[in-house]
Design a protein around this motif. Structure first.
Motif, short mmCIF file in Angstrom:
data_model
loop_
_atom_site.label_atom_id
_atom_site.label_comp_id
_atom_site.label_asym_id
_atom_site.label_seq_id
_atom_site.Cartn_x
_atom_site.Cartn_y
_atom_site.Cartn_z
N SER A 57 0.82 -1.22 0.00
CA SER A 57 0.00 0.00 0.00
C SER A 57 0.85 1.26 0.00
O SER A 57 2.03 1.26 0.36
CB SER A 57 -0.95 0.01 1.20
OG SER A 57 -0.24 0.20 2.41
N TYR A 94 -3.82 3.74 -0.31
CA TYR A 94 -4.04 3.20 -1.66
C TYR A 94 -3.46 1.79 -1.69
O TYR A 94 -2.25 1.61 -1.60
CB TYR A 94 -3.33 4.07 -2.70
CG TYR A 94 -3.58 5.55 -2.56
CD1 TYR A 94 -4.68 6.17 -3.14
CD2 TYR A 94 -2.69 6.36 -1.84
CE1 TYR A 94 -4.90 7.53 -3.03
CE2 TYR A 94 -2.90 7.73 -1.72
CZ TYR A 94 -4.00 8.31 -2.31
OH TYR A 94 -4.21 9.66 -2.19
N GLU A 130 -3.22 -1.38 -3.94
CA GLU A 130 -3.44 -2.08 -5.22
C GLU A 130 -2.29 -3.02 -5.57
O GLU A 130 -2.52 -4.04 -6.21
CB GLU A 130 -3.64 -1.07 -6.36
CG GLU A 130 -5.00 -0.37 -6.32
CD GLU A 130 -5.22 0.47 -7.56
OE1 GLU A 130 -4.70 0.12 -8.64
OE2 GLU A 130 -5.93 1.49 -7.44
N LYS A 167 2.78 1.82 -10.92
CA LYS A 167 1.43 2.40 -10.95
C LYS A 167 1.51 3.92 -10.89
O LYS A 167 2.36 4.49 -10.21
CB LYS A 167 0.57 1.87 -9.81
CG LYS A 167 0.12 0.41 -10.04
CD LYS A 167 -0.82 -0.07 -8.96
CE LYS A 167 -1.22 -1.53 -9.18
NZ LYS A 167 -2.19 -1.69 -10.31
N TRP A 179 -0.54 7.45 -10.01
CA TRP A 179 -1.61 7.90 -9.11
C TRP A 179 -1.81 9.41 -9.21
O TRP A 179 -0.84 10.15 -9.35
CB TRP A 179 -1.26 7.58 -7.65
CG TRP A 179 -0.82 6.18 -7.39
CD1 TRP A 179 0.45 5.66 -7.54
CD2 TRP A 179 -1.63 5.10 -6.92
NE1 TRP A 179 0.46 4.33 -7.19
CE2 TRP A 179 -0.80 3.96 -6.80
CE3 TRP A 179 -2.98 4.98 -6.57
CZ2 TRP A 179 -1.27 2.72 -6.37
CZ3 TRP A 179 -3.46 3.76 -6.13
CH2 TRP A 179 -2.61 2.64 -6.03
N LYS A 237 -8.06 5.68 -6.66
CA LYS A 237 -7.47 4.49 -7.27
C LYS A 237 -6.45 4.90 -8.33
O LYS A 237 -6.43 6.05 -8.78
CB LYS A 237 -8.55 3.60 -7.89
CG LYS A 237 -9.38 4.24 -8.99
CD LYS A 237 -10.43 3.27 -9.48
CE LYS A 237 -11.10 3.73 -10.76
NZ LYS A 237 -11.86 4.97 -10.65
N SER A 238 -5.60 3.94 -8.72
CA SER A 238 -4.54 4.27 -9.67
C SER A 238 -5.12 4.63 -11.04
O SER A 238 -6.20 4.15 -11.43
CB SER A 238 -3.56 3.11 -9.81
OG SER A 238 -4.19 1.97 -10.37
N THR A 251 -1.48 1.28 -14.93
CA THR A 251 -0.45 0.33 -14.49
C THR A 251 0.49 0.05 -15.67
O THR A 251 0.03 -0.20 -16.78
CB THR A 251 -1.09 -0.99 -14.01
OG1 THR A 251 -1.97 -0.71 -12.92
CG2 THR A 251 -0.02 -1.98 -13.55
#
Length: 285
Positions: free
Chosen positions: A53, A69, A71, A100, A102, A108-109, A112
């Motif tokens: 995270s 965050y 992911e 990723k 951001w 959310k991202s 990717t």
């Protein structure tokens, strides 16, 4: 102010006449590997951790993170906030082999990036080119990415060893440096990546972090698992300016001050942070 993150604690330190004052500390339930300040709010920063995270913190508030965050599937080893004006973007690199992108105001991202074939150790925005960042990996490559193209622009087989760190020159948009497990630092000109434009040798163990000076166009610093921090001028035949040995364990963190042309901060597995003025930066070049 300077930050240092380790063992799940983020320390906000304020240097004053007496030394370093602890301004605030935040705890996280997993190791914190990297930290980056916001470029538009002096109180806001982002850390990244072993649980996959990223955490958004406000140093003006004593509470926990404003946002988390989550992911990435594995440890997040690198996080960087874009320094290009008008661009509020953060990039993170993970052991899950992905990068990723951001926008901290979005939960959310945005995107990717895939392509690396091993752990990503370092992700650094270009200080010059909007939407452009570099990544360094255990797959022995340095890669240059374009956010707008959503893909890799250049793949450089920079070392025959894991690359643990990279940085962009603040004075030349085409110049980057890599530091690797092979103990070498190599400079790369993006206009011709067949050969490094310089190679700096002297470290005796893996190079953990490398940083270009924000004040001197041809000066950079590196820290290593050989316990040393070394300062270099890559434009000179005798490139090594100074070797600092003030830690008793691996040196793992390093940065130049953006306020003082002579000041450097570093940290080590010996659990100390040192802020100092190396002789080579205080003597006129």
């Amino acid at each position: 102010m300077h930050t240092f993150a380790s063992c799940g604690t983020l320390l906000i330190l304020d240097p004053d006449e007496a030394g370093l004052r602890l301004f605030r500390s935040f705890d996280w339930n997993d190791g914190l590997f990297d930290v980056t300040w916001s470029e538009n709010n002096e109180h806001v920063l982002i850390t990244c951790s072993g649980d996959g995270s990223l955490q958004l913190w406000d140093t003006a508030k004593a509470a926990g993170p404003l946002q988390v965050y989550k992911e990435h599937a594995q440890e997040v080893y690198s996080v960087d906030w874009s320094q290009t004006r008008g661009e509020q973007l953060v990039v993170s690199g993970s052991w899950d082999q992905t990068v990723k992108l951001w926008d901290p105001t979005v939960g959310k991202s945005l995107c990717t990036f895939r392509g690396h074939e091993s752990i990503i150790y370092s992700t650094i925005w270009s200080p010059h080119i909007p939407g452009c960042f570099a990544s360094a990996s255990g797959d022995q490559t340095l890669r240059i990415w374009d956010v707008k193209a959503a893909g890799v622009r250049i793949v450089i087989p920079a070392h025959q060893a894991e690359i643990l760190s990279c940085d962009w020159c603040k004075y030349n948009e085409n110049l980057l440096v890599t530091g690797a497990v092979d103990c070498s630092l190599r400079g790369w000109d993006l206009r011709n990546v067949r050969q490094p434009v310089f190679e700096l040798l002297g470290h005796t163990y893996a190079i953990r972090r490398v940083k270009f000076s924000p004040f001197h166009a041809s000066v950079l610093a590196s820290c290593s698992y050989d316990f040393t921090v070394r300062f270099w001028n890559f434009s000179k035949p005798d490139s090594l300016l100074e070797t600092v040995e003030h830690h008793t364990e691996f040196t793992c963190g390093l940065d130049f001050s953006l306020q003082s042309p002579t000041q450097v901060a570093d940290c080590s597995w010996d659990e100390t942070i040192k802020i100092y003025d190396p002789a080579c930066l205080t003597i006129p070049a």
